[in-house]
Design a protein around this motif. Structure first.
Motif, PDB file in Angstrom:
ATOM      1  N   ALA A 150      -4.812   9.881  -5.693  1.00 18.26           N
ATOM      2  CA  ALA A 150      -3.504  10.083  -5.451  1.00 18.26           C
ATOM      3  C   ALA A 150      -3.200  11.040  -5.957  1.00 18.26           C
ATOM      4  CB  ALA A 150      -2.599   9.886  -5.282  1.00 18.26           C
ATOM      5  N   CYS A 151      -1.425  11.886  -6.013  1.00 21.16           N
ATOM      6  CA  CYS A 151      -1.178  12.646  -6.853  1.00 21.16           C
ATOM      7  C   CYS A 151      -1.349  12.639  -7.918  1.00 21.16           C
ATOM      8  CB  CYS A 151       0.401  13.146  -5.710  1.00 21.16           C
ATOM      9  SG  CYS A 151       0.916  14.407  -7.131  1.00 21.16           S
TER      10      CYS A 151
ATOM     11  N   PHE B  27      -0.944  16.107   0.278  1.00 18.28           N
ATOM     12  CA  PHE B  27      -0.267  16.520  -0.984  1.00 18.28           C
ATOM     13  C   PHE B  27       0.749  15.619  -1.175  1.00 18.28           C
ATOM     14  CE2 PHE B  27       3.772  18.958  -2.540  1.00 18.28           C
ATOM     15  CZ  PHE B  27       3.288  18.426  -4.254  1.00 18.28           C
ATOM     16  N   VAL B  28       1.243  14.500  -1.894  1.00 25.24           N
ATOM     17  CA  VAL B  28       2.169  13.243  -1.911  1.00 25.24           C
ATOM     18  C   VAL B  28       2.621  13.840  -3.906  1.00 25.24           C
ATOM     19  CG1 VAL B  28       2.381  10.766  -2.649  1.00 25.24           C
ATOM     20  CG2 VAL B  28       1.056  11.293  -1.305  1.00 25.24           C
ATOM     21  N   PRO B  29       3.836  14.317  -3.382  1.00 31.31           N
ATOM     22  CA  PRO B  29       4.797  14.596  -4.673  1.00 31.31           C
ATOM     23  C   PRO B  29       4.587  13.904  -5.895  1.00 31.31           C
ATOM     24  CG  PRO B  29       5.796  15.437  -2.720  1.00 31.31           C
ATOM     25  CD  PRO B  29       4.789  14.781  -2.226  1.00 31.31           C
ATOM     26  N   ALA B  30       4.637  13.860  -7.069  1.00 33.87           N
ATOM     27  CA  ALA B  30       4.110  13.411  -8.512  1.00 33.87           C
ATOM     28  C   ALA B  30       6.034  12.231  -8.809  1.00 33.87           C
ATOM     29  CB  ALA B  30       3.849  13.902  -9.392  1.00 33.87           C
TER      30      ALA B  30
ATOM     31  N   GLU C 159     -10.051  23.650  -1.404  1.00 35.33           N
ATOM     32  CA  GLU C 159     -11.034  24.882  -0.632  1.00 35.33           C
ATOM     33  C   GLU C 159     -12.249  23.925   0.640  1.00 35.33           C
ATOM     34  OE1 GLU C 159     -13.553  28.545  -2.618  1.00 35.33           O
ATOM     35  OE2 GLU C 159     -12.963  26.618  -3.598  1.00 35.33           O
ATOM     36  N   THR C 160     -12.754  25.411   1.480  1.00 34.94           N
ATOM     37  CA  THR C 160     -13.620  24.667   2.252  1.00 34.94           C
ATOM     38  C   THR C 160     -14.677  25.499   2.504  1.00 34.94           C
ATOM     39  OG1 THR C 160     -14.691  23.734   4.339  1.00 34.94           O
ATOM     40  CG2 THR C 160     -12.487  25.385   4.058  1.00 34.94           C
ATOM     41  N   ASP C 161     -15.706  26.041   2.857  1.00 38.10           N
ATOM     42  CA  ASP C 161     -16.780  26.874   3.501  1.00 38.10           C
ATOM     43  C   ASP C 161     -16.941  27.118   4.707  1.00 38.10           C
ATOM     44  OD1 ASP C 161     -16.794  28.088   0.637  1.00 38.10           O
ATOM     45  OD2 ASP C 161     -18.582  26.318  -0.028  1.00 38.10           O
ATOM     46  N   GLY C 162     -16.746  25.881   5.499  1.00 41.17           N
ATOM     47  CA  GLY C 162     -16.735  25.400   6.490  1.00 41.17           C
ATOM     48  C   GLY C 162     -15.784  26.246   7.477  1.00 41.17           C
ATOM     49  N   MET C 163     -16.363  26.378   8.912  1.00 45.09           N
ATOM     50  CA  MET C 163     -15.341  27.368   9.804  1.00 45.09           C
ATOM     51  C   MET C 163     -14.158  26.724  10.392  1.00 45.09           C
ATOM     52  SD  MET C 163     -17.365  29.930  11.095  1.00 45.09           S
ATOM     53  CE  MET C 163     -16.576  29.987  12.431  1.00 45.09           C
ATOM     54  N   VAL C 164     -13.295  26.830   9.676  1.00 42.28           N
ATOM     55  CA  VAL C 164     -11.637  25.903   9.199  1.00 42.28           C
ATOM     56  C   VAL C 164     -11.004  27.705   9.613  1.00 42.28           C
ATOM     57  CG1 VAL C 164     -10.106  24.978   8.009  1.00 42.28           C
ATOM     58  CG2 VAL C 164     -12.071  23.998   8.388  1.00 42.28           C
ATOM     59  N   PRO C 165      -9.654  27.410  10.173  1.00 48.15           N
ATOM     60  CA  PRO C 165      -9.095  28.504  10.254  1.00 48.15           C
ATOM     61  C   PRO C 165      -7.970  28.167   8.916  1.00 48.15           C
ATOM     62  CG  PRO C 165      -9.086  27.617  12.566  1.00 48.15           C
ATOM     63  CD  PRO C 165      -9.744  26.482  11.696  1.00 48.15           C
ATOM     64  N   PRO C 166      -7.415  29.304   8.515  1.00 49.57           N
ATOM     65  CA  PRO C 166      -6.454  28.915   7.276  1.00 49.57           C
ATOM     66  C   PRO C 166      -5.473  27.906   8.043  1.00 49.57           C
ATOM     67  CG  PRO C 166      -7.183  31.585   7.660  1.00 49.57           C
ATOM     68  CD  PRO C 166      -7.785  30.140   8.871  1.00 49.57           C
ATOM     69  N   GLU C 167      -4.919  27.944   8.667  1.00 51.51           N
ATOM     70  CA  GLU C 167      -3.971  27.179   9.412  1.00 51.51           C
ATOM     71  C   GLU C 167      -3.931  25.663   9.404  1.00 51.51           C
ATOM     72  OE1 GLU C 167      -4.950  29.171  12.978  1.00 51.51           O
ATOM     73  OE2 GLU C 167      -4.364  29.964  10.777  1.00 51.51           O
ATOM     74  N   ALA C 168      -5.071  25.512   9.742  1.00 50.06           N
ATOM     75  CA  ALA C 168      -5.331  24.410   9.814  1.00 50.06           C
ATOM     76  C   ALA C 168      -5.574  23.851   8.772  1.00 50.06           C
ATOM     77  CB  ALA C 168      -7.504  24.464  10.420  1.00 50.06           C
ATOM     78  N   LEU C 169      -6.317  24.321   7.463  1.00 48.82           N
ATOM     79  CA  LEU C 169      -6.411  24.247   6.280  1.00 48.82           C
ATOM     80  C   LEU C 169      -5.397  24.116   5.593  1.00 48.82           C
ATOM     81  CD1 LEU C 169      -8.631  24.644   3.405  1.00 48.82           C
ATOM     82  CD2 LEU C 169      -8.018  25.977   2.438  1.00 48.82           C
ATOM     83  N   GLN C 170      -4.036  24.778   5.551  1.00 46.46           N
ATOM     84  CA  GLN C 170      -2.541  24.328   5.002  1.00 46.46           C
ATOM     85  C   GLN C 170      -1.916  23.429   5.741  1.00 46.46           C
ATOM     86  OE1 GLN C 170       0.013  27.904   5.073  1.00 46.46           O
ATOM     87  NE2 GLN C 170       1.695  26.766   4.223  1.00 46.46           N
ATOM     88  N   GLU C 171      -2.394  22.317   6.914  1.00 48.24           N
ATOM     89  CA  GLU C 171      -1.765  21.716   7.463  1.00 48.24           C
ATOM     90  C   GLU C 171      -2.864  20.811   6.862  1.00 48.24           C
ATOM     91  OE1 GLU C 171      -1.842  19.374  12.574  1.00 48.24           O
ATOM     92  OE2 GLU C 171      -2.169  21.790  11.719  1.00 48.24           O
ATOM     93  N   LEU C 172      -4.021  20.785   7.046  1.00 52.54           N
ATOM     94  CA  LEU C 172      -4.495  19.477   6.321  1.00 52.54           C
ATOM     95  C   LEU C 172      -4.331  19.589   4.211  1.00 52.54           C
ATOM     96  CD1 LEU C 172      -6.979  17.404   5.716  1.00 52.54           C
ATOM     97  CD2 LEU C 172      -8.102  19.138   4.929  1.00 52.54           C
TER      98      LEU C 172
ATOM     99  N   ARG D 155       0.543  -1.168  -0.406  1.00 50.69           N
ATOM    100  CA  ARG D 155      -0.291   0.189  -0.137  1.00 50.69           C
ATOM    101  C   ARG D 155       0.576   1.494  -0.205  1.00 50.69           C
ATOM    102  NH1 ARG D 155      -5.326  -1.362   0.917  1.00 50.69           N
ATOM    103  NH2 ARG D 155      -6.157   0.664   1.658  1.00 50.69           N
ATOM    104  N   ARG D 156       0.699   2.568  -1.197  1.00 50.44           N
ATOM    105  CA  ARG D 156       1.026   3.264  -0.510  1.00 50.44           C
ATOM    106  C   ARG D 156       0.463   4.853  -0.234  1.00 50.44           C
ATOM    107  NH1 ARG D 156       5.290   3.728  -3.687  1.00 50.44           N
ATOM    108  NH2 ARG D 156       6.281   2.013  -5.171  1.00 50.44           N
ATOM    109  N   ARG D 157       0.948   5.703   0.763  1.00 53.78           N
ATOM    110  CA  ARG D 157       0.091   6.668   0.955  1.00 53.78           C
ATOM    111  C   ARG D 157      -0.902   7.190  -0.294  1.00 53.78           C
ATOM    112  NH1 ARG D 157       1.483  11.618   3.576  1.00 53.78           N
ATOM    113  NH2 ARG D 157       1.828  12.449   1.867  1.00 53.78           N
ATOM    114  N   HIS D 158      -2.347   7.419  -0.544  1.00 60.58           N
ATOM    115  CA  HIS D 158      -3.030   7.988  -0.985  1.00 60.58           C
ATOM    116  C   HIS D 158      -2.489   7.887  -2.368  1.00 60.58           C
ATOM    117  CE1 HIS D 158      -4.644   9.476   2.910  1.00 60.58           C
ATOM    118  NE2 HIS D 158      -3.268   9.765   2.415  1.00 60.58           N
TER     119      HIS D 158
END
Length: 338
Positions: free
Chosen positions: A40-41, A330-333, A312-325, A28-31
């Motif tokens: 995946a990527c 992100f799995v580089p090609a 992108e999200t329309d929810g109440m998510v802090p920008p730093e949390a979106l970046q962490e997600l 199994r590969r990560r995503h």
């Protein structure tokens, strides 16, 4: 019942020992993204024509068993003629594993001669009223198994280390293919159906084969795969819900004339009052948010493979949390180095 249990089982009427051997999962590969991927990527192919092709005469009026095509036979079935009908055991004896939905009807296995010593394996079946054709070929490199001369209106290729995928559709006929370098095997799934539907089915097969195809957190819900056209180009979308908040993840090609330009593939018309530059690993990125009305968007470009991403999200998510997600998804090609 789990989705993969409902959609897929390996082969029909196969000896238990053979089935157990075939069910051993590929590492199994990560995503691994698919949509078509699935997901995946992605790595958009610079030229699909550069991929080695395995093409039999296209659109011949011949069925998989070599008989004359009758009215109503799927074009995907007829694309590769001169195959010989066989059974599931004969397919597995050649080292092939073909997965079909658990509710499949009119299942027909066949072998198609190739230029190599090992023929291509094929299974045709009907699921939910749609006739599908699945193919598998032992090959040293990625190959086109569609056998079709269709004028594709949408083409998308993407990859993760060891797994190269592509999707093609002309609006009526759709194909999803994937190649694993570790096993030297090319697969393809086609039907006269929408690209989204065929991609969804292909994702189920990939899960059966042991791949984690969803570019979404492990605890995400309502994961769906789609192919969209945004600003004239084909874009792969994975939509999912995490902790009750909806997200949209897009992957597509960057600007070939200006590879360093950030390309917004989100398809969103929302205007964000606050935008700042940032990075996703080594990739140049732009983070936008709307503190008052919630919602945020992150876009970035990976120059080496020429891929553009958005989350992108329309929810109440802090920008730093979106970046962490985004960092976790992100799995580089091209691997872990930029």
């Amino acid at each position: 019942m789990k989705q993969e249990d409902r959609f897929f089982r390996l082969m029909h009427a196969v000896d238990d020992d053979l089935l157990e051997e075939a069910m051993q999962p590929v590492r199994r590969r990560r995503h691994v993204w698919i949509p078509l991927a699935a997901a995946a990527c992605l790595c958009i192919a610079a030229a699909l024509a550069a991929v080695p092709l395995l093409r039999a005469p296209a659109r011949q009026d011949v069925q998989p068993d070599g008989t004359q095509k009758q009215s109503g036979t799927s074009a995907t079935e007829a694309a590769v003629p001169f195959s010989v009908t066989t059974d599931a055991k004969a397919i597995m004896d050649l080292g092939y594993t073909l997965a079909v939905p658990a509710d499949s009807q009119d299942v027909v296995y066949s072998l198609v001669p190739t230029d190599s010593d090992i023929p291509m394996a094929q299974v045709c079946y009907v699921s939910n009223g749609i006739r599908y054709t699945a193919r598998s070929l032992k090959t040293d490199s990625a190959a086109d198994l569609t056998g079709s001369s269709a004028n594709w209106t949408q083409e998308l290729s993407w990859s993760d280390a060891g797994l190269a995928m592509d999707l093609r559709t002309d609006g009526e006929e759709s194909w999803v293919g994937w190649y694993t370098g570790s096993t030297g095997t090319q697969w393809a799934l086609g039907a006269e159906d929408s690209a989204q539907s065929v991609l969804h089915s292909a994702c189920g097969i990939l899960k059966t084969l042991g791949y984690d195809v969803a570019v979404a957190p492990e605890d995400a819900e309502n994961v769906t795969y789609s192919v969209l056209e945004i600003d004239g180009q084909t874009v792969a979308e994975t939509a999912f819900t995490l902790d009750g908040i909806p997200y949209r993840w897009h992957v597509g090609t960057g600007d070939s004339e200006d590879p360093e330009r950030l390309v917004d593939l989100s398809g969103s018309e929302r205007v964000y009052p606050h935008t700042e530059e940032t990075t996703i690993r080594w990739c140049r990125a732009e983070l936008s948010d709307d503190p008052g009305n919630a919602g945020c968007k992150l876009i970035w470009i990976d120059i080496a493979p020429g891929l553009a991403y958005s989350l992108e999200t329309d929810g109440m998510v802090p920008p730093e949390a979106l970046q962490e997600l985004a960092e976790s998804l992100f799995v580089p090609a091209q691997g872990e180095e930029g």
